[in-house]
Design a protein around this motif. Structure first.
Motif, PDB file in Angstrom:
ATOM      1  N   ARG A  58       0.821  -1.213   0.000  1.00 41.93           N
ATOM      2  CA  ARG A  58       0.000   0.000   0.000  1.00 41.93           C
ATOM      3  C   ARG A  58       0.855   1.263   0.000  1.00 41.93           C
ATOM      4  O   ARG A  58       0.345   2.365  -0.204  1.00 41.93           O
ATOM      5  CB  ARG A  58      -0.945  -0.012   1.201  1.00 41.93           C
ATOM      6  CG  ARG A  58      -0.295   0.020   2.568  1.00 41.93           C
ATOM      7  CD  ARG A  58      -1.314  -0.293   3.656  1.00 41.93           C
ATOM      8  NE  ARG A  58      -0.733  -0.353   4.990  1.00 41.93           N
ATOM      9  CZ  ARG A  58      -0.776   0.646   5.868  1.00 41.93           C
ATOM     10  NH1 ARG A  58      -1.367   1.770   5.531  1.00 41.93           N
ATOM     11  NH2 ARG A  58      -0.231   0.515   7.062  1.00 41.93           N
ATOM     12  N   PHE A  59       2.173   1.112   0.200  1.00 44.74           N
ATOM     13  CA  PHE A  59       3.062   2.267   0.200  1.00 44.74           C
ATOM     14  C   PHE A  59       3.683   2.541  -1.165  1.00 44.74           C
ATOM     15  O   PHE A  59       4.109   3.650  -1.433  1.00 44.74           O
ATOM     16  CB  PHE A  59       4.177   2.074   1.232  1.00 44.74           C
ATOM     17  CG  PHE A  59       3.664   1.999   2.635  1.00 44.74           C
ATOM     18  CD1 PHE A  59       3.242   3.137   3.293  1.00 44.74           C
ATOM     19  CD2 PHE A  59       3.580   0.782   3.291  1.00 44.74           C
ATOM     20  CE1 PHE A  59       2.757   3.079   4.585  1.00 44.74           C
ATOM     21  CE2 PHE A  59       3.094   0.708   4.585  1.00 44.74           C
ATOM     22  CZ  PHE A  59       2.687   1.864   5.235  1.00 44.74           C
ATOM     23  N   GLY A  60       3.744   1.532  -2.005  1.00 43.01           N
ATOM     24  CA  GLY A  60       4.354   1.769  -3.313  1.00 43.01           C
ATOM     25  C   GLY A  60       4.514   0.502  -4.122  1.00 43.01           C
ATOM     26  O   GLY A  60       4.410  -0.608  -3.597  1.00 43.01           O
ATOM     27  N   ARG A  61       4.748   0.690  -5.388  1.00 43.21           N
ATOM     28  CA  ARG A  61       4.924  -0.423  -6.317  1.00 43.21           C
ATOM     29  C   ARG A  61       6.050  -0.067  -7.276  1.00 43.21           C
ATOM     30  O   ARG A  61       6.066   1.026  -7.839  1.00 43.21           O
ATOM     31  CB  ARG A  61       3.626  -0.674  -7.083  1.00 43.21           C
ATOM     32  CG  ARG A  61       3.668  -1.841  -8.055  1.00 43.21           C
ATOM     33  CD  ARG A  61       2.301  -2.043  -8.715  1.00 43.21           C
ATOM     34  NE  ARG A  61       2.303  -3.192  -9.597  1.00 43.21           N
ATOM     35  CZ  ARG A  61       2.700  -3.158 -10.860  1.00 43.21           C
ATOM     36  NH1 ARG A  61       3.120  -2.030 -11.394  1.00 43.21           N
ATOM     37  NH2 ARG A  61       2.672  -4.260 -11.590  1.00 43.21           N
ATOM     38  N   PHE A  62       6.966  -1.000  -7.460  1.00 39.17           N
ATOM     39  CA  PHE A  62       8.129  -0.755  -8.287  1.00 39.17           C
ATOM     40  C   PHE A  62       8.159  -1.758  -9.440  1.00 39.17           C
ATOM     41  O   PHE A  62       8.748  -2.832  -9.326  1.00 39.17           O
ATOM     42  CB  PHE A  62       9.407  -0.839  -7.446  1.00 39.17           C
ATOM     43  CG  PHE A  62       9.379   0.062  -6.246  1.00 39.17           C
ATOM     44  CD1 PHE A  62       9.644   1.409  -6.365  1.00 39.17           C
ATOM     45  CD2 PHE A  62       9.053  -0.442  -4.989  1.00 39.17           C
ATOM     46  CE1 PHE A  62       9.599   2.252  -5.247  1.00 39.17           C
ATOM     47  CE2 PHE A  62       9.005   0.378  -3.873  1.00 39.17           C
ATOM     48  CZ  PHE A  62       9.279   1.733  -4.004  1.00 39.17           C
ATOM     49  N   ALA A  63       7.510  -1.394 -10.526  1.00 39.72           N
ATOM     50  CA  ALA A  63       7.397  -2.299 -11.671  1.00 39.72           C
ATOM     51  C   ALA A  63       8.761  -2.574 -12.285  1.00 39.72           C
ATOM     52  O   ALA A  63       9.628  -1.700 -12.341  1.00 39.72           O
ATOM     53  CB  ALA A  63       6.456  -1.690 -12.708  1.00 39.72           C
ATOM     54  N   GLY A  64       8.936  -3.812 -12.748  1.00 37.19           N
ATOM     55  CA  GLY A  64      10.222  -4.204 -13.298  1.00 37.19           C
ATOM     56  C   GLY A  64      10.285  -4.212 -14.808  1.00 37.19           C
ATOM     57  O   GLY A  64      11.340  -4.427 -15.389  1.00 37.19           O
ATOM     58  N   GLY A  65       9.176  -3.984 -15.468  1.00 35.42           N
ATOM     59  CA  GLY A  65       9.178  -3.987 -16.927  1.00 35.42           C
ATOM     60  C   GLY A  65       8.920  -5.362 -17.505  1.00 35.42           C
ATOM     61  O   GLY A  65       9.211  -6.394 -16.884  1.00 35.42           O
ATOM     62  N   GLY A  66       8.333  -5.361 -18.689  1.00 30.96           N
ATOM     63  CA  GLY A  66       8.063  -6.622 -19.380  1.00 30.96           C
ATOM     64  C   GLY A  66       6.966  -7.444 -18.743  1.00 30.96           C
ATOM     65  O   GLY A  66       6.860  -8.647 -18.981  1.00 30.96           O
ATOM     66  N   GLU A  67       6.104  -6.799 -17.930  1.00 31.82           N
ATOM     67  CA  GLU A  67       5.039  -7.543 -17.251  1.00 31.82           C
ATOM     68  C   GLU A  67       3.941  -7.927 -18.247  1.00 31.82           C
ATOM     69  O   GLU A  67       3.712  -7.232 -19.237  1.00 31.82           O
ATOM     70  CB  GLU A  67       4.445  -6.704 -16.120  1.00 31.82           C
ATOM     71  CG  GLU A  67       5.430  -6.434 -15.002  1.00 31.82           C
ATOM     72  CD  GLU A  67       4.796  -5.686 -13.835  1.00 31.82           C
ATOM     73  OE1 GLU A  67       3.560  -5.502 -13.851  1.00 31.82           O
ATOM     74  OE2 GLU A  67       5.526  -5.299 -12.919  1.00 31.82           O
ATOM     75  N   PRO A  68       3.258  -9.033 -17.984  1.00 30.98           N
ATOM     76  CA  PRO A  68       2.205  -9.484 -18.904  1.00 30.98           C
ATOM     77  C   PRO A  68       1.013  -8.533 -18.896  1.00 30.98           C
ATOM     78  O   PRO A  68       0.479  -8.209 -17.840  1.00 30.98           O
ATOM     79  CB  PRO A  68       1.824 -10.864 -18.370  1.00 30.98           C
ATOM     80  CG  PRO A  68       2.197 -10.829 -16.924  1.00 30.98           C
ATOM     81  CD  PRO A  68       3.405  -9.949 -16.834  1.00 30.98           C
ATOM     82  N   ARG A  69       0.579  -8.129 -20.088  1.00 29.12           N
ATOM     83  CA  ARG A  69      -0.496  -7.139 -20.215  1.00 29.12           C
ATOM     84  C   ARG A  69      -1.847  -7.764 -20.497  1.00 29.12           C
ATOM     85  O   ARG A  69      -2.851  -7.061 -20.586  1.00 29.12           O
ATOM     86  CB  ARG A  69      -0.151  -6.174 -21.353  1.00 29.12           C
ATOM     87  CG  ARG A  69       1.151  -5.419 -21.161  1.00 29.12           C
ATOM     88  CD  ARG A  69       1.686  -4.873 -22.464  1.00 29.12           C
ATOM     89  NE  ARG A  69       2.075  -5.960 -23.366  1.00 29.12           N
ATOM     90  CZ  ARG A  69       2.612  -5.763 -24.570  1.00 29.12           C
ATOM     91  NH1 ARG A  69       2.811  -4.533 -25.009  1.00 29.12           N
ATOM     92  NH2 ARG A  69       2.933  -6.802 -25.319  1.00 29.12           N
ATOM     93  N   SER A  70      -1.883  -9.068 -20.641  1.00 32.57           N
ATOM     94  CA  SER A  70      -3.122  -9.748 -21.023  1.00 32.57           C
ATOM     95  C   SER A  70      -3.089 -11.182 -20.515  1.00 32.57           C
ATOM     96  O   SER A  70      -2.039 -11.682 -20.080  1.00 32.57           O
ATOM     97  CB  SER A  70      -3.264  -9.755 -22.551  1.00 32.57           C
ATOM     98  OG  SER A  70      -2.211 -10.522 -23.133  1.00 32.57           O
TER      99      SER A  70
END
Length: 424
Positions: A58-70
């Motif tokens: 709930r404090f933050g999210r650090f996306a790493g890239g290349g995540e599945p979009r579908s």
């Protein structure tokens, strides 16, 4: 991205001599290794669609890239994991995050990756766009009948999606509860929930199961309507044979004896399955076995003993799934680590000398009983787990191969750096 058999063969060729030396030593120390390897090859752990992207807090999210979009890309990612370890042969979908637009195409794609569809998961802990009624004050427990009907209809819709995909189970986790004294009438909340569950249960096909998951707290912090295994058991016992309790390792109060819970639910024929993860403070959803590997072993010790006592098939008669959230790790690497830890704990539990342990228990020989369990736990079974992968055409070291092939870099190239997995 696809990982070809040639990639795996080249990787295994580089490691085979070192593995053979370790394996030769292991089988010289352990009896019955062929039977253990066969069980390891058969054992599959479902991957949840929501664990394929960065989870966060709930404090933050650090996306790493290349995540599945579908949903298609999620299936492809689980396919990558399964190619690497041949132990992740199922995907568990979350509705409405993963609603298929073309069932036939989705089933074909899953088949191409040798995947099946595990339990379907409903979502009444969030409000969705265009939703008529809010779940702010609960769903199946809600004092408003219209809200309850909406939540019931959603679960039945999830069942219909699952039927089309070939799934055979529905997992229900409820965020329902209260945050302040006096907010709820506990008995009425229970009765509303039971009546709602009965309507959903009646919609199950004859070959389906309903898994009712419990959680001690969060997002409500005064009461939770399905707070522990006893409450879940109370519901599923009333519902019928197709209803069972699902155990999430992170959903207990600190220091709960989960292995005893497992044993009793198995004895009562009401244990449906597992969500594997690890935690230190609460529902941390960390890598399985990262903090409490001995507890994971003890849980599997009770599972193996209890399932064998009932003549159950280890691979098929319970639902096995990871439920984790990754904020600082590559999600796919984390899932590979979790599967490895689960397989190691399972293999160690298969080593326990059951006859000797039973004698020690009957003689009240506490020291001997402890020595028997800890001897199995302290045995290095990694070579057996690796041999099971080798024989099934997977990688001797899945994480190492994942990194050497630069899988995450390739996924970023295909999907972009700023992608976000659906539902998160």
């Amino acid at each position: 991205m696809l990982i070809g058999s040639n990639n795996i063969a080249s990787h295994n060729e580089e490691l085979i001599k070192k593995h053979q030396n370790k394996f030769a030593f292991t089988i010289s120390e352990i009896e019955g290794t062929e039977a253990i390897i066969k069980k390891l090859i058969d054992f599959q752990i479902a991957i949840p669609s929501w664990a394929l992207g960065t989870g966060g807090t709930r404090f933050g999210r650090f996306a790493g890239g290349g995540e599945p979009r579908s949903i298609e890309e999620k299936i492809e990612d689980v396919g990558l994991l399964h190619a690497l370890n041949n132990a992740s042969g199922a995907i568990s979908l979350h509705i409405p995050w993963d609603i298929p637009q073309d069932y036939k195409a989705i089933k074909t794609l899953a088949a191409q990756h040798n995947l099946r569809f595990d339990a379907m998961n409903s979502n009444t802990f969030q409000d969705q766009a265009g939703q008529e009624n809010s779940y702010k004050f609960g769903s199946l427990q809600n004092v408003n009948k219209a809200v309850r009907k909406q939540a019931i209809a959603h679960n039945i819709e999830v069942i219909q999606h699952g039927i089309e995909l070939g799934s055979e189970s529905l997992t229900i986790w409820l965020a329902d509860g209260s945050s302040f004294p006096g907010q709820l009438n506990f008995r009425k909340a229970y009765q509303n929930t039971l009546e709602s569950l009965e309507e959903i249960y009646d919609a199950l096909p004859s070959n389906w199961k309903m898994f009712l998951e419990y959680k001690c707290a969060e997002p409500n912090f005064y009461s939770t309507t399905v707070a522990d295994w006893g409450q879940s058991y109370s519901y599923v016992k009333k519902l019928g044979d197709k209803a069972q309790t699902l155990v999430d390792l992170g959903h207990h109060l600190p220091n709960a004896n989960i292995e005893q819970i497992v044993s009793l639910l198995l004895m009562e024929e009401k244990l449906g399955g597992f969500h594997f993860n690890d935690s230190k403070y609460g529902d941390d959803d960390l890598t399985a076995g990262a903090l409490k590997p001995y507890q994971l072993f003890l849980i599997f010790n009770e599972l193996v003993e209890g399932m064998d006592a009932r003549g159950m098939n280890h691979a098929k008669d319970l639902g096995w799934m990871i439920d984790a959230s990754h904020n600082i790790k590559d999600p796919l690497e984390d899932l590979l680590q979790s599967v490895e830890a689960i397989m190691i704990a399972y293999a160690q539990a298969l080593l326990v000398d059951r006859k000797a342990l039973e004698i020690a228990q009957q003689e009240n020989d506490v020291v001997k009983a402890q020595e028997i369990l800890q001897d199995a736990f302290r045995t290095d079974v990694r070579a057996l787990v690796a041999e099971a992968r080798l024989r099934s055409g997977a990688a001797l070291n899945p994480v190492e191969l994942y990194r050497s092939l630069a899988v995450r870099k390739n996924l970023i190239g295909e999907r972009g750096l700023k992608t976000m997995a659906t539902g998160l």
